[in-house]
Design a protein around this motif. Structure first.
Motif, short mmCIF file in Angstrom:
data_model
loop_
_atom_site.label_atom_id
_atom_site.label_comp_id
_atom_site.label_asym_id
_atom_site.label_seq_id
_atom_site.Cartn_x
_atom_site.Cartn_y
_atom_site.Cartn_z
N SER A 56 11.21 0.78 0.27
CA SER A 56 11.50 0.16 -1.02
C SER A 56 12.70 -0.77 -0.88
CB SER A 56 11.78 1.23 -2.07
OG SER A 56 10.67 2.07 -2.25
N MET A 57 12.41 -2.08 -0.87
CA MET A 57 13.47 -3.09 -0.79
C MET A 57 13.16 -4.20 -1.77
SD MET A 57 14.46 -3.54 3.25
CE MET A 57 12.79 -3.99 3.78
N PRO A 58 14.18 -4.90 -2.26
CA PRO A 58 13.94 -5.99 -3.21
C PRO A 58 13.28 -7.19 -2.54
CG PRO A 58 16.26 -5.88 -2.58
CD PRO A 58 15.61 -4.66 -2.02
N GLN A 160 5.10 -7.28 -6.85
CA GLN A 160 6.44 -6.75 -6.65
C GLN A 160 7.47 -7.58 -7.40
OE1 GLN A 160 7.73 -5.72 -2.72
NE2 GLN A 160 9.89 -5.66 -3.29
N LEU A 161 7.37 -8.90 -7.31
CA LEU A 161 8.36 -9.76 -7.97
C LEU A 161 8.30 -9.63 -9.49
CD1 LEU A 161 8.03 -12.92 -5.71
CD2 LEU A 161 9.89 -11.25 -5.73
N ILE A 162 7.08 -9.53 -10.04
CA ILE A 162 6.95 -9.33 -11.49
C ILE A 162 7.56 -8.00 -11.89
CG2 ILE A 162 5.29 -8.93 -13.36
CD1 ILE A 162 3.44 -10.95 -11.99
N LEU A 201 2.33 -2.72 -15.20
CA LEU A 201 2.47 -3.19 -13.82
C LEU A 201 3.73 -2.58 -13.18
CD1 LEU A 201 1.64 -7.03 -13.75
CD2 LEU A 201 0.37 -5.14 -12.70
N VAL A 202 4.81 -2.52 -13.94
CA VAL A 202 6.05 -1.96 -13.42
C VAL A 202 5.84 -0.49 -13.05
CG1 VAL A 202 8.43 -1.33 -13.96
CG2 VAL A 202 7.53 -3.56 -14.67
N GLN A 203 5.22 0.27 -13.93
CA GLN A 203 4.98 1.68 -13.64
C GLN A 203 4.08 1.85 -12.43
OE1 GLN A 203 6.44 4.36 -15.07
NE2 GLN A 203 7.68 2.81 -16.09
N PHE A 204 3.07 1.01 -12.31
CA PHE A 204 2.18 1.06 -11.15
C PHE A 204 2.95 0.76 -9.87
CE2 PHE A 204 -0.36 -1.12 -7.98
CZ PHE A 204 -1.40 -0.23 -7.79
N ALA A 205 3.81 -0.25 -9.91
CA ALA A 205 4.58 -0.64 -8.73
C ALA A 205 5.51 0.48 -8.28
CB ALA A 205 5.38 -1.91 -9.01
N ILE A 206 6.09 1.21 -9.23
CA ILE A 206 6.96 2.33 -8.90
C ILE A 206 6.14 3.45 -8.25
CG2 ILE A 206 8.40 4.18 -9.86
CD1 ILE A 206 9.29 2.14 -12.02
N ARG A 207 5.02 3.78 -8.86
CA ARG A 207 4.17 4.86 -8.31
C ARG A 207 3.66 4.52 -6.91
NH1 ARG A 207 1.73 4.55 -13.41
NH2 ARG A 207 -0.12 3.61 -12.46
N SER A 208 3.42 3.24 -6.66
CA SER A 208 2.86 2.81 -5.37
C SER A 208 3.91 2.57 -4.30
CB SER A 208 2.05 1.51 -5.57
OG SER A 208 0.99 1.72 -6.47
N LEU A 210 6.06 0.11 -4.28
CA LEU A 210 6.38 -1.30 -4.10
C LEU A 210 7.81 -1.60 -4.52
CD1 LEU A 210 3.05 -2.93 -5.34
CD2 LEU A 210 3.82 -2.64 -2.98
N ILE A 211 8.27 -0.90 -5.56
CA ILE A 211 9.67 -0.99 -5.96
C ILE A 211 10.18 0.42 -6.13
CG2 ILE A 211 9.37 -3.21 -7.11
CD1 ILE A 211 9.51 -1.74 -9.80
#
Length: 214
Positions: A56-58, A160-162, A201-208, A210-211
């Motif tokens: 997990s990196m920006p 990821q950026l979104i 999308l944010v919640q999905f990215a956290i679960r996956s 990506l962030i």
């Protein structure tokens, strides 16, 4: 004897410097970077023997950065670090071609061993999740939980950026694409994942993975 050359990528500066101190007695640390895009650039510049990267990196997570490193023809062995014990992270890492997977709280006791084994052509998985990872493959569900496989590499970059809070205009600038193209990617991502909003999308990215919310 020539020492193996290492690039470290972690957005937590204190941890990154701690890793450098841990590795320098045995390896040559040629670069320490703080996000995935810097990692890709450093890998191309230094052509290291191994890369130690947080997942997990920006800007670009470690797994997507690893894919770009590979596509650039850099053959470095990649050892991933994460604070997450969820086996889904390990599956994604191994499917990306990782040579090692170490939990951050085990870095001091496992990382040097993981790098040594990776450089010898072996694969190192932290014992804390190795059994669970093997069970997941035996059960045939190694990919079933990872919806990101439905997306293209560019779509995962946009996602990821979104999720990190960038607007369509900012995403376009970061990826050197048009705003219209960025918006089109977002629409296709929502459709592919069956999501309705940026918040989802944010919640999905956290679960996956990506962030990170660490």
């Amino acid at each position: 004897m020539t020492r193996a050359r290492i690039v470290i990528a972690d957005d937590h500066q204190i941890l990154a410097e701690g890793i450098r101190s841990l590795l320098e007695p045995e390896f040559e640390v040629v670069a320490v970077v703080s996000d995935g895009r810097q990692l890709v650039a450093a890998a191309k510049e230094h052509l290291p023997d191994a890369i130690v990267a947080d997942i997990s990196m920006p800007s670009l997570n470690g797994i997507e950065a690893a894919a770009l490193v590979r596509s650039a023809g850099v053959s470095a062995k990649i050892v991933f670090l994460t604070m997450h014990k969820d086996v889904a992270y390990a599956r994604r890492a191994m499917e990306s071609g990782a040579a090692g997977f170490v939990l951050k709280h085990s870095v001091s006791s496992e990382l040097v061993t993981a790098i040594r084994e990776a450089l010898q052509g072996k694969t190192y998985i932290t014992p804390l999740i190795a059994g669970e990872l093997l069970d997941s493959y035996r059960g045939g569900d190694a990919r079933s939980g990872d919806s990101t496989t439905r997306l293209t590499v560019r779509q995962r970059e946009v996602l990821q950026l979104i999720a990190e809070g960038l607007s369509a205009k900012e995403v376009a600038a970061a990826l050197k694409i048009s705003v219209r193209t960025a918006e089109a990617h977002k629409a296709r991502i929502l459709e592919s994942l069956g999501l309705q909003s940026t918040a989802e999308l944010v919640q999905f990215a956290i679960r996956s993975g990506l962030i990170s919310i660490e």
